[in-house]
Design an enzyme around this catalytic site. Structure first.
Site, PDB file in Angstrom:
ATOM      1  N   ASN A  12      18.444   0.024 -12.744  1.00  0.00           N
ATOM      2  CA  ASN A  12      19.047   1.270 -12.259  1.00  0.00           C
ATOM      3  C   ASN A  12      19.277   2.171 -13.467  1.00  0.00           C
ATOM      4  OD1 ASN A  12      20.566   3.324 -11.214  1.00  0.00           O
ATOM      5  ND2 ASN A  12      22.308   2.046 -10.600  1.00  0.00           N
ATOM      6  N   LYS A  14      20.207   5.194 -13.559  1.00  0.00           N
ATOM      7  CA  LYS A  14      21.324   6.150 -13.384  1.00  0.00           C
ATOM      8  C   LYS A  14      20.895   7.546 -13.858  1.00  0.00           C
ATOM      9  CE  LYS A  14      24.498   2.273 -13.560  1.00  0.00           C
ATOM     10  NZ  LYS A  14      25.822   1.748 -13.860  1.00  0.00           N
ATOM     11  N   HIS A 102      26.284   2.571  -4.168  1.00  0.00           N
ATOM     12  CA  HIS A 102      26.690   2.165  -5.523  1.00  0.00           C
ATOM     13  C   HIS A 102      28.130   2.599  -5.765  1.00  0.00           C
ATOM     14  CE1 HIS A 102      26.834   1.863  -9.873  1.00  0.00           C
ATOM     15  NE2 HIS A 102      25.776   1.090  -9.792  1.00  0.00           N
ATOM     16  N   GLU A 104      29.490   3.928  -8.188  1.00  0.00           N
ATOM     17  CA  GLU A 104      29.616   5.263  -8.788  1.00  0.00           C
ATOM     18  C   GLU A 104      29.511   6.335  -7.716  1.00  0.00           C
ATOM     19  OE1 GLU A 104      26.642   4.609 -11.791  1.00  0.00           O
ATOM     20  OE2 GLU A 104      27.978   3.183 -12.766  1.00  0.00           O
ATOM     21  N   GLU A 174      28.271  -5.887  -6.989  1.00  0.00           N
ATOM     22  CA  GLU A 174      28.576  -5.273  -8.276  1.00  0.00           C
ATOM     23  C   GLU A 174      30.084  -5.066  -8.403  1.00  0.00           C
ATOM     24  OE1 GLU A 174      24.750  -3.155  -9.889  1.00  0.00           O
ATOM     25  OE2 GLU A 174      26.208  -1.722  -9.139  1.00  0.00           O
ATOM     26  N   GLY A 180      29.125  -1.529 -16.753  1.00  0.00           N
ATOM     27  CA  GLY A 180      29.146  -0.757 -17.985  1.00  0.00           C
ATOM     28  C   GLY A 180      30.274  -1.138 -18.922  1.00  0.00           C
ATOM     29  N   SER A 219      27.031  -5.530 -16.138  1.00  0.00           N
ATOM     30  CA  SER A 219      26.864  -6.063 -17.498  1.00  0.00           C
ATOM     31  C   SER A 219      25.903  -7.260 -17.553  1.00  0.00           C
ATOM     32  CB  SER A 219      28.220  -6.413 -18.115  1.00  0.00           C
ATOM     33  OG  SER A 219      29.020  -5.237 -18.236  1.00  0.00           O
TER      34      SER A 219
HETATM   35  P1  13P Z   1      25.534  -2.137 -16.199  1.00  0.00           P
HETATM   36  O1  13P Z   1      24.412  -3.146 -16.184  1.00  0.00           O
HETATM   37  O2  13P Z   1      25.335  -1.053 -17.210  1.00  0.00           O
HETATM   38  O3  13P Z   1      26.870  -2.781 -16.240  1.00  0.00           O
HETATM   39  O4  13P Z   1      25.448  -1.371 -14.773  1.00  0.00           O
HETATM   40  C1  13P Z   1      25.388  -2.122 -13.620  1.00  0.00           C
HETATM   41  C2  13P Z   1      25.041  -1.228 -12.493  1.00  0.00           C
HETATM   42  O5  13P Z   1      25.835  -0.406 -12.089  1.00  0.00           O
HETATM   43  C3  13P Z   1      23.707  -1.357 -11.885  1.00  0.00           C
HETATM   44  O6  13P Z   1      23.615  -0.645 -10.696  1.00  0.00           O
END
Ligand code: 13P
Length: 259
Positions: A12, A14, A102, A104, A174, A180, A219
């Site tokens: 992903n 982003k 997601h 976010e 997640e 992150g 992560s």
């Molecule tokens: P990270 O791998 O950067 O923690 O992000 C995970 C994520 O949100 C994947 O959709």
């Protein structure tokens, strides 16, 4: 032990990447995983790079080893919805999958379970595979509300889906506190929630649940994916930061699909 479900890793990206940067990353990923047979791989660039990346990853009009996913879609097909992108438009540019719900999107854009459900069903109608994300916040985990939160998100997102539709979805667990942050869930924490998700789906669709692929995200790195994949109900990864470098994503896919 042989896997009962085919491993699946999705990067992903982003909000990252020009078209040129996305093409370069996608090409490197494709070259790095092309020889792997026992794994499915996808990348999810920004909307602006989807078409170019999908075209690059097709070989003479035939699907290559890396699929393309979008990071969101709307639930209507057309009309006065400024800024929205329809699932059929994603299919039109070559997407096979779409990430939905997601954290976010939920936290920064106010997305609710009902919207995730509408988007997922619209994606299925357009022939796309929805990757439906669920996950608790740290406050919810600390309050002992993890499984209740997951259950509510899952039930909301999957409402009114037929067994045939459930068979075509992918779920991603997640935990918000792991995204992150460099702090991944332990394999045991991931397994507990993944098992819960499979059991919950089995209550509705017992024949589908054993086939459902449940990805872990938060992560994920090349050096922790093996331990996560060793858990019975962890079938792959939804990868943020570590998917932005071809070298680390390829290593992660190899490590994760080796066991
Ligand atoms: P990270 O791998 O950067 O923690 O992000 C995970 C994520 O949100 C994947 O959709």
């Amino acid at each position: 032990m042989a896997r009962t479900r085919r491993a699946f890793f999705c990067g992903n990206w982003k909000l990252n990447g020009t078209i040129a940067e996305s093409l370069a990353l996608a090409t490197d990923v494709r070259n790095g995983v092309a020889s792997l047979r026992e794994v499915d791989v996808a990348v999810a660039p920004s909307f602006t790079a989807l078409h170019a990346v999908a075209k690059r990853l097709q070989q003479d009009g035939v699907d290559g080893p890396v699929m393309v996913a979008a990071q969101d879609c709307f639930w209507e097909e057309k009309g006065a919805f400024t800024g929205a992108v329809a699932p059929s438009q994603l299919a039109d540019v070559g997407c096979k999958l779409v990430i939905l719900g997601h954290s976010e999107r939920r936290q920064l854009f106010g997305e609710l379970d009902a919207a995730v459900n509408l988007k997922s069903r619209a994606a299925l109608r357009a022939g796309l595979t929805p990757i439906i994300c669920v996950g608790e916040t740290l406050a919810e985990r600390d309050a002992g509300e993890t499984l209740g939160r997951i259950q509510a998100q899952l039930d909301g997102a999957l409402a009114d889906m037929t067994d045939a539709e459930l068979e075509r979805i992918v779920i991603a667990y997640e935990p918000v506190w792991a995204i992150g942050t460099g702090r991944n869930a332990t394999p045991g924490q991931a397994q507990e929630v993944h098992r819960f998700i499979r059991t919950r789906v089995a209550m509705r669709a017992p024949a589908v649940a054993p086939k459902l692929r449940i990805l872990y995200g938060g992560s994920v790195k090349p050096d922790n994916i093996r331990a996560l994949m060793a858990e019975e109900d962890v079938d792959g990864g939804l990868v943020g930061g570590a998917s932005l470098s071809a070298e680390s994503f390829i290593r992660l896919v190899k490590e994760g699909s080796a066991s």
